[in-house]
Design a protein around this motif. Sequence first.
Motif, mmCIF file in Angstrom:
data_model
loop_
_atom_site.group_PDB
_atom_site.id
_atom_site.type_symbol
_atom_site.label_atom_id
_atom_site.label_comp_id
_atom_site.label_asym_id
_atom_site.label_seq_id
_atom_site.Cartn_x
_atom_site.Cartn_y
_atom_site.Cartn_z
ATOM 1 N N ASP A 135 83.198 -7.212 -28.856
ATOM 2 C CA ASP A 135 84.151 -7.955 -29.679
ATOM 3 C C ASP A 135 83.589 -9.323 -30.044
ATOM 4 O O ASP A 135 83.739 -9.797 -31.169
ATOM 5 C CB ASP A 135 85.477 -8.150 -28.929
ATOM 6 N N MET A 136 82.953 -9.969 -29.079
ATOM 7 C CA MET A 136 82.410 -11.290 -29.319
ATOM 8 C C MET A 136 81.281 -11.274 -30.331
ATOM 9 O O MET A 136 81.091 -12.210 -31.103
ATOM 10 C CB MET A 136 81.936 -11.916 -28.001
ATOM 11 N N LYS A 137 80.510 -10.186 -30.351
ATOM 12 C CA LYS A 137 79.450 -10.048 -31.350
ATOM 13 C C LYS A 137 80.062 -9.960 -32.745
ATOM 14 O O LYS A 137 79.530 -10.520 -33.712
ATOM 15 C CB LYS A 137 78.609 -8.806 -31.054
ATOM 16 N N LYS A 138 81.184 -9.253 -32.859
ATOM 17 C CA LYS A 138 81.882 -9.162 -34.144
ATOM 18 C C LYS A 138 82.411 -10.532 -34.558
ATOM 19 O O LYS A 138 82.363 -10.906 -35.727
ATOM 20 C CB LYS A 138 83.039 -8.156 -34.050
ATOM 21 N N VAL A 180 79.687 -15.555 -41.682
ATOM 22 C CA VAL A 180 80.203 -15.458 -43.052
ATOM 23 C C VAL A 180 80.665 -16.824 -43.546
ATOM 24 O O VAL A 180 80.559 -17.147 -44.728
ATOM 25 C CB VAL A 180 81.370 -14.442 -43.127
ATOM 26 N N PHE A 181 81.165 -17.643 -42.611
ATOM 27 C CA PHE A 181 81.698 -18.953 -42.970
ATOM 28 C C PHE A 181 80.618 -20.015 -43.130
ATOM 29 O O PHE A 181 80.904 -21.140 -43.533
ATOM 30 C CB PHE A 181 82.698 -19.425 -41.901
ATOM 31 N N VAL A 215 90.388 -7.865 -33.660
ATOM 32 C CA VAL A 215 89.054 -8.440 -33.744
ATOM 33 C C VAL A 215 88.608 -8.378 -35.198
ATOM 34 O O VAL A 215 88.640 -7.312 -35.813
ATOM 35 C CB VAL A 215 88.057 -7.671 -32.860
ATOM 36 N N PRO A 216 88.220 -9.504 -35.797
ATOM 37 C CA PRO A 216 87.821 -9.494 -37.206
ATOM 38 C C PRO A 216 86.547 -8.695 -37.441
ATOM 39 O O PRO A 216 85.661 -8.662 -36.579
ATOM 40 C CB PRO A 216 87.606 -10.983 -37.521
ATOM 41 N N GLU A 217 86.474 -8.050 -38.592
ATOM 42 C CA GLU A 217 85.292 -7.293 -38.987
ATOM 43 C C GLU A 217 84.577 -8.046 -40.098
ATOM 44 O O GLU A 217 85.190 -8.431 -41.095
ATOM 45 C CB GLU A 217 85.692 -5.892 -39.473
ATOM 46 N N GLN A 218 83.277 -8.235 -39.947
ATOM 47 C CA GLN A 218 82.508 -9.008 -40.903
ATOM 48 C C GLN A 218 82.625 -8.448 -42.316
ATOM 49 O O GLN A 218 82.787 -9.196 -43.288
ATOM 50 C CB GLN A 218 81.037 -9.039 -40.486
ATOM 51 N N VAL A 261 94.625 -15.855 -44.822
ATOM 52 C CA VAL A 261 94.215 -14.987 -45.919
ATOM 53 C C VAL A 261 93.140 -13.993 -45.494
ATOM 54 O O VAL A 261 93.122 -12.853 -45.961
ATOM 55 C CB VAL A 261 93.724 -15.811 -47.144
ATOM 56 N N VAL A 262 92.236 -14.407 -44.588
ATOM 57 C CA VAL A 262 91.162 -13.495 -44.186
ATOM 58 C C VAL A 262 91.672 -12.390 -43.261
ATOM 59 O O VAL A 262 90.945 -11.442 -42.963
ATOM 60 C CB VAL A 262 89.987 -14.242 -43.529
ATOM 61 N N GLY A 263 92.922 -12.516 -42.816
ATOM 62 C CA GLY A 263 93.516 -11.473 -41.999
ATOM 63 C C GLY A 263 94.436 -10.556 -42.789
ATOM 64 O O GLY A 263 95.011 -9.620 -42.248
#
Length: 205
Positions: free
Chosen positions: A68-71, A78-79, A113-116, A146-148
């Motif tokens: 998860d942390m790698k994701k 990206v930011f 967990v966010p996906e790139q 917004v990114v979610g």
Amino acid sequence: MLGSSLPSTLFTFDSGTQSRLSPDLESNSSNSISFNAKRLFPAKNIAFTKWRTHSAARTPETVLTEEDMKKWEACRQVFSRFEFTKEEEDKILGKAFGLVHSPYWGEEREVAVPEQENVNAIFDYLTGLGLSDEDLIKILKKFPEVVGCSLENELKTNIQILEKQWSIKGKSLKNLLLRNPKVLGYIIDCKGDCKALCTRCWVRF
């Protein structure tokens, strides 16, 4: 894989271990994330007082695995085009994906967990609407959630509504998104019959 355990005020991730993340977010380094509400919301800040009163006591600690942390770190990358600090990147991602309480989501946002690729796709779509990186920075500061949001079911659907029903396009659309980016995440039109989803309702438009 996400899990939950008893609430905690502060935990830190170290490479090779699990990360237990409470709702208070602080970034220490590229491989270290911890949560600290006071760093995000100073004690004199009204937003912090409301956050602490309505959220901290009831939001469970979140456990992130090394995968998860790698994701998470991939999404941070990206930011990099926006030159946010790591703390700002973590705050944006935390609010967008339920790791930091946001009144925008109410009770509906589950921790994820966010996906790139999903974050990239949202930025690409917004850029395609004529928004510059400077514009995106303004939008992210006003509306980090917004990114979610769902690209297909929310962003694209709402842009179509604005263009077809309201004839808002081009420069007018850009100006609207800069002024009120939350329109990208609207999911309901109560038409005056309140559904208690005011932060995501077209009645605010």
